[in-house]
Scaffold this motif. Structure first.
Motif, PDB file in Angstrom:
ATOM      1  N   TYR A 142      -7.456 -10.989 -14.433  1.00  0.00           N
ATOM      2  CA  TYR A 142      -8.966  -9.869 -14.352  1.00  0.00           C
ATOM      3  C   TYR A 142      -9.227  -9.604 -12.108  1.00  0.00           C
ATOM      4  CZ  TYR A 142     -11.200  -9.162 -18.609  1.00  0.00           C
ATOM      5  OH  TYR A 142     -11.865  -8.703 -19.638  1.00  0.00           O
ATOM      6  N   PHE A 143      -9.384 -11.128 -11.552  1.00  0.00           N
ATOM      7  CA  PHE A 143      -9.302 -10.798 -10.117  1.00  0.00           C
ATOM      8  C   PHE A 143      -7.728 -10.786  -9.575  1.00  0.00           C
ATOM      9  CE2 PHE A 143     -12.878 -12.831 -11.358  1.00  0.00           C
ATOM     10  CZ  PHE A 143     -14.934 -12.590 -10.494  1.00  0.00           C
ATOM     11  N   PRO A 144      -6.969 -11.073  -9.817  1.00  0.00           N
ATOM     12  CA  PRO A 144      -5.497 -10.731  -9.380  1.00  0.00           C
ATOM     13  C   PRO A 144      -5.465  -9.104  -9.347  1.00  0.00           C
ATOM     14  CG  PRO A 144      -5.501 -12.582 -10.005  1.00  0.00           C
ATOM     15  CD  PRO A 144      -6.495 -11.968 -10.966  1.00  0.00           C
ATOM     16  N   VAL A 145      -5.416  -8.505 -11.004  1.00  0.00           N
ATOM     17  CA  VAL A 145      -5.447  -7.637 -11.317  1.00  0.00           C
ATOM     18  C   VAL A 145      -5.748  -5.974 -10.581  1.00  0.00           C
ATOM     19  CG1 VAL A 145      -5.317  -5.517 -13.481  1.00  0.00           C
ATOM     20  CG2 VAL A 145      -3.955  -7.818 -13.644  1.00  0.00           C
ATOM     21  N   ALA A 146      -7.038  -6.036 -10.516  1.00  0.00           N
ATOM     22  CA  ALA A 146      -8.874  -5.332 -10.098  1.00  0.00           C
ATOM     23  C   ALA A 146      -7.861  -5.301  -8.327  1.00  0.00           C
ATOM     24  CB  ALA A 146      -9.607  -6.512  -9.929  1.00  0.00           C
ATOM     25  N   ILE A 147      -8.439  -6.424  -7.801  1.00  0.00           N
ATOM     26  CA  ILE A 147      -8.075  -6.827  -6.504  1.00  0.00           C
ATOM     27  C   ILE A 147      -6.609  -6.026  -6.225  1.00  0.00           C
ATOM     28  CG2 ILE A 147      -7.570  -8.104  -4.421  1.00  0.00           C
ATOM     29  CD1 ILE A 147     -10.273 -10.203  -5.827  1.00  0.00           C
ATOM     30  N   CYS A 148      -5.320  -6.487  -6.076  1.00  0.00           N
ATOM     31  CA  CYS A 148      -4.404  -6.175  -5.817  1.00  0.00           C
ATOM     32  C   CYS A 148      -3.872  -4.279  -6.163  1.00  0.00           C
ATOM     33  CB  CYS A 148      -3.523  -7.027  -6.973  1.00  0.00           C
ATOM     34  SG  CYS A 148      -2.782  -8.435  -6.188  1.00  0.00           S
ATOM     35  N   GLY A 149      -4.295  -4.072  -6.936  1.00  0.00           N
ATOM     36  CA  GLY A 149      -3.593  -2.815  -7.697  1.00  0.00           C
ATOM     37  C   GLY A 149      -5.002  -1.715  -7.702  1.00  0.00           C
ATOM     38  N   TYR A 150      -6.060  -1.523  -6.551  1.00  0.00           N
ATOM     39  CA  TYR A 150      -7.314  -1.138  -6.221  1.00  0.00           C
ATOM     40  C   TYR A 150      -6.173  -1.312  -4.329  1.00  0.00           C
ATOM     41  CZ  TYR A 150     -11.374   0.895  -3.500  1.00  0.00           C
ATOM     42  OH  TYR A 150     -11.571   1.768  -2.519  1.00  0.00           O
ATOM     43  N   TYR A 151      -5.603  -2.673  -3.954  1.00  0.00           N
ATOM     44  CA  TYR A 151      -4.807  -2.879  -2.641  1.00  0.00           C
ATOM     45  C   TYR A 151      -4.088  -1.439  -2.673  1.00  0.00           C
ATOM     46  CZ  TYR A 151      -2.324  -4.530   0.979  1.00  0.00           C
ATOM     47  OH  TYR A 151      -1.188  -4.943   1.857  1.00  0.00           O
ATOM     48  N   ALA A 152      -3.239  -1.865  -3.358  1.00  0.00           N
ATOM     49  CA  ALA A 152      -2.079  -1.567  -3.970  1.00  0.00           C
ATOM     50  C   ALA A 152      -2.215   0.675  -3.515  1.00  0.00           C
ATOM     51  CB  ALA A 152      -1.181  -1.359  -4.647  1.00  0.00           C
ATOM     52  N   TYR A 153      -3.385   1.547  -4.298  1.00  0.00           N
ATOM     53  CA  TYR A 153      -3.340   2.918  -4.535  1.00  0.00           C
ATOM     54  C   TYR A 153      -4.541   3.224  -4.183  1.00  0.00           C
ATOM     55  CZ  TYR A 153       0.950   1.923  -7.247  1.00  0.00           C
ATOM     56  OH  TYR A 153       2.692   0.982  -7.605  1.00  0.00           O
ATOM     57  N   GLN A 178       0.651  -1.636   0.088  1.00  0.00           N
ATOM     58  CA  GLN A 178      -0.327  -0.018   0.084  1.00  0.00           C
ATOM     59  C   GLN A 178       0.923   1.190   0.369  1.00  0.00           C
ATOM     60  OE1 GLN A 178      -2.423  -1.279   3.506  1.00  0.00           O
ATOM     61  NE2 GLN A 178      -3.984  -1.010   2.384  1.00  0.00           N
ATOM     62  N   ILE A 179       0.103   2.412  -1.387  1.00  0.00           N
ATOM     63  CA  ILE A 179       0.959   3.675  -0.650  1.00  0.00           C
ATOM     64  C   ILE A 179       1.061   4.151   1.112  1.00  0.00           C
ATOM     65  CG2 ILE A 179       0.694   4.119  -3.433  1.00  0.00           C
ATOM     66  CD1 ILE A 179      -1.313   5.821  -2.494  1.00  0.00           C
ATOM     67  N   PRO A 180       1.429   5.302   0.935  1.00  0.00           N
ATOM     68  CA  PRO A 180       1.701   5.963   2.182  1.00  0.00           C
ATOM     69  C   PRO A 180      -0.164   6.332   2.088  1.00  0.00           C
ATOM     70  CG  PRO A 180       3.666   6.573   1.606  1.00  0.00           C
ATOM     71  CD  PRO A 180       2.994   5.700   0.457  1.00  0.00           C
ATOM     72  N   ASN A 181      -0.610   6.435   3.280  1.00  0.00           N
ATOM     73  CA  ASN A 181      -1.740   7.672   3.509  1.00  0.00           C
ATOM     74  C   ASN A 181      -3.132   6.886   2.611  1.00  0.00           C
ATOM     75  OD1 ASN A 181      -1.650   9.080   5.660  1.00  0.00           O
ATOM     76  ND2 ASN A 181       0.111  10.125   3.488  1.00  0.00           N
ATOM     77  N   VAL A 182      -3.174   5.472   1.959  1.00  0.00           N
ATOM     78  CA  VAL A 182      -3.752   5.309   0.895  1.00  0.00           C
ATOM     79  C   VAL A 182      -5.472   5.334   1.257  1.00  0.00           C
ATOM     80  CG1 VAL A 182      -3.974   2.568   1.169  1.00  0.00           C
ATOM     81  CG2 VAL A 182      -4.411   3.013  -0.514  1.00  0.00           C
ATOM     82  N   SER A 183      -6.317   5.359   0.866  1.00  0.00           N
ATOM     83  CA  SER A 183      -7.409   5.670   1.100  1.00  0.00           C
ATOM     84  C   SER A 183      -8.669   4.518  -0.394  1.00  0.00           C
ATOM     85  CB  SER A 183      -8.069   7.156   0.765  1.00  0.00           C
ATOM     86  OG  SER A 183      -9.617   7.432   0.649  1.00  0.00           O
ATOM     87  N   TYR A 184      -9.112   4.040   0.436  1.00  0.00           N
ATOM     88  CA  TYR A 184     -10.504   3.594  -1.000  1.00  0.00           C
ATOM     89  C   TYR A 184     -11.969   4.088  -0.395  1.00  0.00           C
ATOM     90  CZ  TYR A 184      -6.556  -0.212   0.084  1.00  0.00           C
ATOM     91  OH  TYR A 184      -5.634  -0.623   0.361  1.00  0.00           O
ATOM     92  N   VAL A 185     -12.212   5.849  -0.443  1.00  0.00           N
ATOM     93  CA  VAL A 185     -12.748   5.863  -0.630  1.00  0.00           C
ATOM     94  C   VAL A 185     -12.791   6.179  -1.857  1.00  0.00           C
ATOM     95  CG1 VAL A 185     -14.589   8.006   0.019  1.00  0.00           C
ATOM     96  CG2 VAL A 185     -12.999   7.546   1.737  1.00  0.00           C
ATOM     97  N   PRO A 186     -14.924   6.220  -2.259  1.00  0.00           N
ATOM     98  CA  PRO A 186     -14.536   6.121  -3.883  1.00  0.00           C
ATOM     99  C   PRO A 186     -14.482   7.327  -4.032  1.00  0.00           C
ATOM    100  CG  PRO A 186     -16.282   5.356  -2.354  1.00  0.00           C
ATOM    101  CD  PRO A 186     -16.152   5.487  -1.704  1.00  0.00           C
ATOM    102  N   ARG A 187     -14.367   6.780  -5.559  1.00  0.00           N
ATOM    103  CA  ARG A 187     -13.705   8.593  -6.767  1.00  0.00           C
ATOM    104  C   ARG A 187     -14.853  10.018  -6.402  1.00  0.00           C
ATOM    105  NH1 ARG A 187      -9.123   8.720  -9.272  1.00  0.00           N
ATOM    106  NH2 ARG A 187      -7.842   6.684  -9.167  1.00  0.00           N
ATOM    107  N   GLY A 188     -14.531  11.044  -5.686  1.00  0.00           N
ATOM    108  CA  GLY A 188     -15.780  12.174  -6.925  1.00  0.00           C
ATOM    109  C   GLY A 188     -15.744  13.107  -4.924  1.00  0.00           C
ATOM    110  N   SER A 189     -15.116  13.929  -5.181  1.00  0.00           N
ATOM    111  CA  SER A 189     -15.608  15.081  -4.206  1.00  0.00           C
ATOM    112  C   SER A 189     -17.072  15.824  -3.713  1.00  0.00           C
ATOM    113  CB  SER A 189     -14.893  16.620  -4.751  1.00  0.00           C
ATOM    114  OG  SER A 189     -15.602  17.329  -5.285  1.00  0.00           O
ATOM    115  N   THR A 190     -17.748  15.254  -4.409  1.00  0.00           N
ATOM    116  CA  THR A 190     -19.466  15.865  -4.358  1.00  0.00           C
ATOM    117  C   THR A 190     -19.844  14.451  -4.424  1.00  0.00           C
ATOM    118  OG1 THR A 190     -19.911  15.969  -6.433  1.00  0.00           O
ATOM    119  CG2 THR A 190     -18.661  17.972  -5.648  1.00  0.00           C
ATOM    120  N   ALA A 191     -21.082  14.371  -3.848  1.00  0.00           N
ATOM    121  CA  ALA A 191     -22.056  12.918  -4.378  1.00  0.00           C
ATOM    122  C   ALA A 191     -22.586  12.877  -5.430  1.00  0.00           C
ATOM    123  CB  ALA A 191     -23.457  13.569  -3.447  1.00  0.00           C
ATOM    124  N   ALA A 192     -22.656  13.965  -6.428  1.00  0.00           N
ATOM    125  CA  ALA A 192     -22.579  13.556  -8.362  1.00  0.00           C
ATOM    126  C   ALA A 192     -22.019  13.035  -9.001  1.00  0.00           C
ATOM    127  CB  ALA A 192     -24.050  15.644  -8.194  1.00  0.00           C
ATOM    128  N   GLY A 193     -20.654  13.767  -7.856  1.00  0.00           N
ATOM    129  CA  GLY A 193     -19.105  13.245  -8.235  1.00  0.00           C
ATOM    130  C   GLY A 193     -19.294  12.058  -8.027  1.00  0.00           C
TER     131      GLY A 193
END
Length: 446
Positions: free
Chosen positions: A272-283, A201-216
């Motif tokens: 598919y599954f390893p790329v999606a999960i590991c990529g999201y886990y790390a970044y 994982q990168i420092p301060n990794v965040s798994y909050v879905p992208r977007g600064s607003t509810a609409a985004g």
């Protein structure tokens, strides 16, 4: 009239023997395996970590799993329907559509959707190949040692390969290219997920879905549905691939075809599954829309992975382009009465490659492009080509097999139809918004 009928039949047979889809029928079951891997795994797998960053852990992994199951089921439907009429093979998607909906209506329902999927996929692969070439160049010879080169030039370089190999006559002649592409897809997918996993994982990794607003966040969520849809976009060439396999009443083509499909889907899951999960886990939500762009070190491995992508999308482009070539050449010869010739084939294919190249140069916005085409273009056809990977095969299945109302088959097909229609309507909204935002920030000719 009776004397003219054999001549007409002989002429039609000669045309079928010339067209790329139906000219050779001697492929083995493993040909269908690597053709399907090449068609399925491609640009989409590199965008899956980005899709998860828009969906979040729960919805993201769930959509990946559901999509895998649904598209495998609807692909099985297509394989079964290829020879559902004794003594007849539906070599092309529109032929199956015409059998279900009628000669004219079937063409209007299937052909526009299928061509939209195939052509848009070729455009996306033009962009993917160009971006991967640029990444390779920037790693091997970074500025200031080498001059920075615009993406459009790399798309042109990638297209130059297709100006040559697009003249291979049929699917069977693509065997080596398709096999190499399938091997490369497994290779770069392995590089992507293993590198992500080992980096951690990168420092301060965040798994909050992208977007600064509810609409985004809502638009991003919808766009991610299209990204996942695009990743499962292999249905549109299934019947054409199966057409290359020999068939007899005792040994129908569906047996070796399904054998190859099962192997292909196993490989798809490994990618598919390893790329999606590991990529999201790390970044987390910092991952790029192409995960290989996010990866920086070891530089030699990332450079190699990008070149693997280039080799793979060369094969993928050809697999998707071959049915388009078949359609174009069929119209020119059957409707416009051009004489089948190498000259006609040369001009047609050169023009097609040029159009997809120029379009790719004009809209190199990878993430938004996948979301838009994945939801709108891909969804309707390959059973909504992915998430939506079911609609058309399911509708055709209900029409032709007429399962009893409220039976298991009837219920499953209707559930998938409703699910696919919803995705077709919703996901292009997010993809179109992403393209607009990308266009505002991108200076193509600066």
């Amino acid at each position: 009239m009776d004397n003219q009928l054999p001549l007409k039949t002989a002429e039609e047979k000669a045309i079928e023997d010339w067209l790329p889809v139906s000219s050779v029928r001697k492929s083995k079951w493993w040909y269908s395996a690597f053709h399907n891997v090449t068609a399925m795994v491609g640009a989409g797998v590199l965008g899956l970590p980005y899709a998860l960053s828009q969906l979040g852990w729960g919805p993201g992994v769930t959509m990946l799993a559901i999509s895998w199951i649904i598209t495998l089921f609807t692909l099985w439907q297509l394989v079964e329907m290829h020879e559902m009429v004794p003594g007849k093979r539906f070599d092309r998607y529109h032929e199956l559509g015409q059998h279900a909906f009628g000669e004219k209506l079937g063409l209007w329902i299937v052909v526009p959707q299928q061509l939209l999927v195939q052509v848009s996929t070729c455009i996306v692969y033009m962009v993917t190949g160009g971006k991967s070439l640029k990444k390779f160049h920037d790693i091997v010879c970074p500025p200031p040692r080498c001059q920075d080169i615009r993406l459009t030039y790399f798309i042109l370089i990638f297209a130059s390969v297709h100006f040559v190999i697009s003249h291979l006559p049929n699917f069977h002649s693509l065997a080596i290219i398709s096999f190499s592409a399938a091997v490369m897809s497994l290779s770069y997918s392995t590089v992507a997920w293993m590198t992500s996993l080992f980096k951690g994982q990168i420092p301060n990794v965040s798994y909050v879905p992208r977007g600064s607003t509810a609409a985004g966040k809502t638009f991003n969520f919808l766009n991610a549905l299209g990204d996942v849809a695009f990743a499962y976009a292999g249905h549109n060439v299934v019947l054409e691939i199966q057409a290359t396999i020999p068939s007899t009443p005792d040994k129908p083509s569906k047996r070796p075809m399904w054998k190859g499909v099962v192997l292909a889907y196993f490989v798809v899951a490994l990618c598919y599954f390893p790329v999606a999960i590991c990529g999201y886990y790390a970044y987390g939500n910092e991952v790029e829309d192409n995960v290989l762009i996010t990866l920086q070190k070891p530089s030699w491995l990332i450079a190699a992975a990008n070149m693997f992508v280039v080799i793979h999308v060369i094969g993928s482009y050809q697999v998707y382009a071959m049915p388009v070539f078949d359609s174009l050449e069929s119209v020119l010869v059957k409707s416009l009465r051009f004489k089948p010739s190498n000259k006609l084939r040369f001009i047609t294919r050169m023009l097609y490659v040029a159009v997809t190249m120029l379009t790719g140069m004009a809209i190199p916005f990878f993430g938004g492009l996948m979301g838009f085409f994945g939801g709108f273009a891909l969804a309707p056809t390959s059973f909504y080509v992915s998430q939506s990977a079911h609609v058309l095969p399911c509708i055709i299945w209900l029409i032709l097999y007429k399962p009893k109302r409220f039976s298991f088959s009837w219920i499953i097909n209707w559930i998938l139809i409703v699910f696919g229609v919803l995705l077709m309507l919703l996901s292009p909204i997010g993809g179109l918004r992403s393209i607009i935002l990308s266009a505002k920030s991108y200076k193509m000719f600066s």
